[in-house]
Design a protein around this motif. Sequence first.
Motif, PDB file in Angstrom:
ATOM      1  N   ILE A   7      26.625  73.434  26.628  1.00  0.00           N
ATOM      2  CA  ILE A   7      25.204  73.435  26.291  1.00  0.00           C
ATOM      3  C   ILE A   7      24.807  72.182  25.513  1.00  0.00           C
ATOM      4  O   ILE A   7      23.621  71.846  25.414  1.00  0.00           O
ATOM      5  CB  ILE A   7      24.852  74.714  25.472  1.00  0.00           C
ATOM      6  CG1 ILE A   7      23.354  74.962  25.451  1.00  0.00           C
ATOM      7  CG2 ILE A   7      25.439  74.636  24.069  1.00  0.00           C
ATOM      8  CD1 ILE A   7      22.774  75.387  26.773  1.00  0.00           C
ATOM      9  N   LYS A   8      25.774  71.443  25.010  1.00  0.00           N
ATOM     10  CA  LYS A   8      25.499  70.209  24.276  1.00  0.00           C
ATOM     11  C   LYS A   8      25.274  69.011  25.208  1.00  0.00           C
ATOM     12  O   LYS A   8      24.863  67.948  24.743  1.00  0.00           O
ATOM     13  CB  LYS A   8      26.647  69.897  23.322  1.00  0.00           C
ATOM     14  CG  LYS A   8      26.835  70.929  22.219  1.00  0.00           C
ATOM     15  CD  LYS A   8      27.999  70.554  21.305  1.00  0.00           C
ATOM     16  CE  LYS A   8      28.184  71.588  20.201  1.00  0.00           C
ATOM     17  NZ  LYS A   8      29.329  71.230  19.302  1.00  0.00           N
TER      18      LYS A   8
ATOM     19  N   LYS B 242      17.547  69.444  40.561  1.00  0.00           N
ATOM     20  CA  LYS B 242      16.206  69.084  41.030  1.00  0.00           C
ATOM     21  C   LYS B 242      15.095  69.423  40.040  1.00  0.00           C
ATOM     22  O   LYS B 242      13.951  69.042  40.259  1.00  0.00           O
ATOM     23  CB  LYS B 242      15.907  69.774  42.364  1.00  0.00           C
ATOM     24  CG  LYS B 242      15.648  71.269  42.261  1.00  0.00           C
ATOM     25  CD  LYS B 242      15.119  71.817  43.571  1.00  0.00           C
ATOM     26  CE  LYS B 242      14.704  73.278  43.449  1.00  0.00           C
ATOM     27  NZ  LYS B 242      14.107  73.812  44.684  1.00  0.00           N
ATOM     28  N   GLN B 243      15.423  70.154  38.947  1.00  0.00           N
ATOM     29  CA  GLN B 243      14.356  70.570  38.037  1.00  0.00           C
ATOM     30  C   GLN B 243      14.910  70.791  36.638  1.00  0.00           C
ATOM     31  O   GLN B 243      16.122  70.922  36.442  1.00  0.00           O
ATOM     32  CB  GLN B 243      13.725  71.877  38.528  1.00  0.00           C
ATOM     33  CG  GLN B 243      14.703  73.036  38.549  1.00  0.00           C
ATOM     34  CD  GLN B 243      14.148  74.286  39.200  1.00  0.00           C
ATOM     35  OE1 GLN B 243      13.121  74.244  39.843  1.00  0.00           O
ATOM     36  NE2 GLN B 243      14.834  75.407  39.026  1.00  0.00           N
ATOM     37  N   ALA B 244      14.010  70.813  35.669  1.00  0.00           N
ATOM     38  CA  ALA B 244      14.410  71.101  34.295  1.00  0.00           C
ATOM     39  C   ALA B 244      14.872  72.550  34.200  1.00  0.00           C
ATOM     40  O   ALA B 244      14.184  73.465  34.662  1.00  0.00           O
ATOM     41  CB  ALA B 244      13.246  70.851  33.350  1.00  0.00           C
ATOM     42  N   GLU B 245      16.045  72.759  33.611  1.00  0.00           N
ATOM     43  CA  GLU B 245      16.595  74.106  33.496  1.00  0.00           C
ATOM     44  C   GLU B 245      17.859  74.068  32.645  1.00  0.00           C
ATOM     45  O   GLU B 245      18.379  73.000  32.318  1.00  0.00           O
ATOM     46  CB  GLU B 245      16.943  74.665  34.877  1.00  0.00           C
ATOM     47  CG  GLU B 245      17.988  73.850  35.616  1.00  0.00           C
ATOM     48  CD  GLU B 245      18.315  74.402  36.991  1.00  0.00           C
ATOM     49  OE1 GLU B 245      18.238  75.638  37.176  1.00  0.00           O
ATOM     50  OE2 GLU B 245      18.653  73.608  37.884  1.00  0.00           O
ATOM     51  N   ILE B 246      18.343  75.248  32.302  1.00  0.00           N
ATOM     52  CA  ILE B 246      19.693  75.373  31.772  1.00  0.00           C
ATOM     53  C   ILE B 246      20.548  75.852  32.934  1.00  0.00           C
ATOM     54  O   ILE B 246      20.421  76.983  33.392  1.00  0.00           O
ATOM     55  CB  ILE B 246      19.750  76.343  30.586  1.00  0.00           C
ATOM     56  CG1 ILE B 246      18.889  75.809  29.426  1.00  0.00           C
ATOM     57  CG2 ILE B 246      21.192  76.536  30.122  1.00  0.00           C
ATOM     58  CD1 ILE B 246      18.830  76.741  28.229  1.00  0.00           C
TER      59      ILE B 246
ATOM     60  N   LEU C 190      24.937  73.201  31.774  1.00  0.00           N
ATOM     61  CA  LEU C 190      24.371  71.862  31.615  1.00  0.00           C
ATOM     62  C   LEU C 190      22.871  71.975  31.385  1.00  0.00           C
ATOM     63  O   LEU C 190      22.193  72.718  32.094  1.00  0.00           O
ATOM     64  CB  LEU C 190      24.646  71.029  32.871  1.00  0.00           C
ATOM     65  CG  LEU C 190      24.150  69.582  32.888  1.00  0.00           C
ATOM     66  CD1 LEU C 190      24.881  68.746  31.840  1.00  0.00           C
ATOM     67  CD2 LEU C 190      24.351  68.964  34.277  1.00  0.00           C
ATOM     68  N   VAL C 191      22.356  71.241  30.411  1.00  0.00           N
ATOM     69  CA  VAL C 191      20.919  71.221  30.139  1.00  0.00           C
ATOM     70  C   VAL C 191      20.287  70.096  30.954  1.00  0.00           C
ATOM     71  O   VAL C 191      20.747  68.949  30.910  1.00  0.00           O
ATOM     72  CB  VAL C 191      20.642  71.007  28.637  1.00  0.00           C
ATOM     73  CG1 VAL C 191      19.138  70.918  28.380  1.00  0.00           C
ATOM     74  CG2 VAL C 191      21.258  72.145  27.829  1.00  0.00           C
TER      75      VAL C 191
END
Length: 432
Positions: free
Chosen positions: A288-289, A346-350, A369-370
């Motif tokens: 997550i970092k 392809k998009q902002a997400e976690i 992955l952020v």
Amino acid sequence: MIRTILYSLLFILSFTTIAQQKVPVKPRILISSDIGGTDPDDNQSFTHLFMYSEQFNIEGLVSSPSFGDGNKEEILRMINLYEKDLPKLQKHQKRLLSPDYLRSITKQGRHGGAPYKGYTTATEGSEWIIKCAKKESKEPLWILVWGGLEDLAQALHDSPEIQNKIRVVWIGGPNKKWSANSYAYIVEHFPNLWFIENNSSYYGFFSNNNEPDSVKTTDYYDKYMKNAGNLGADFKNYYDGNVKMGDTPTLLYMMDGNPNDPTRESWGGSYEKFTQSPRVVFNGITTIKDTVAYCTVTEFHLKGPVKNIPADSSCFWMETSLKGKVQKWPGYYLSNGEYAIKYVPKQAEILHYKFVSNMPDFPTQEGVLVVDNLWPGKKHSTDYKLGDNWYTDKADPNLYDGKIQGGKTILKWRKAILMDWAKRWNWLSENK
């Protein structure tokens, strides 16, 4: 009162002049499409292309499905529909291209994505790209890519000299996700190519925000296409008639003003130069970092068992989830126990993912992955270095359409675009 009317007329004339400017030379274009593959919006875009075909010198229609079951027969089916409607269209526009000519330039490209190296063997489509690019002409061949880059990458690999004869306008975003290996090959080996990478601006064409003057793509079919010929009847089969046409901005870009200047205002968007295409390499799984920008070429290099596996063979997968469905992305054996995969979010997400394999001694691993929402984001030492003619979505926060970077550069013209098209649909609605 007279002065008010005069000002209103001047405003309308001014808007019309700005909205669609004269194109200096009728452009030579070749379409590479994944029609029938990942997304039915290509069928919608072919309808638009054929109804405006007099505005282009179309030299090729290539089926390039990096995923799914697309093939050139689907392009030919769309040409057949166009042929049925052509008599009505020709009453108003005599210079529309003939169906037989369009059939003669329809070619089959590669089915499926390229392996890790980004290319494989020539196809009818890649060879046609080379043939068209090598024609004697003072004008470049504009390659408008509506899907994956596999056939373009193959053409450049087989005849690298064509890079100075072509210009590329690509709808990336999700297509980049499917075509990560071919994109990486092109951007690494052809940094001096002339290239527009539209990863998000195109969404502005169908985002349907709530601006008072907005023309809704969700009710456009009922207002303008219903009972409008064979093409109109067929349009209802894609998204229930809702206008998506995410690839059409490549055509709009060629229809409005000088395409040699991507920074201009145009129906197809406005773009800015970028000098580094983001590439981030992770040796192992992420946590997550770890953060990357969306549309970044994200490489994972893993250790595993030493195997006698043919070079560039897919032998493990990265599993991700989209709307509850598992998607699998191929990973490859390099050598000496080294494994690697290129993945493009392809998009902002976690993003939660898992590496799996049918090999019993390959370690299953899970990671997170952020992904953030600003392309191309910060620079990395591993980025691909670009030449002087690479362009992409404008990063100005004022041009975001909600979460869509650069979306307003196209959204602002949607009414003018759709109203212009409505005139042509009206030709097909006439009873005579």
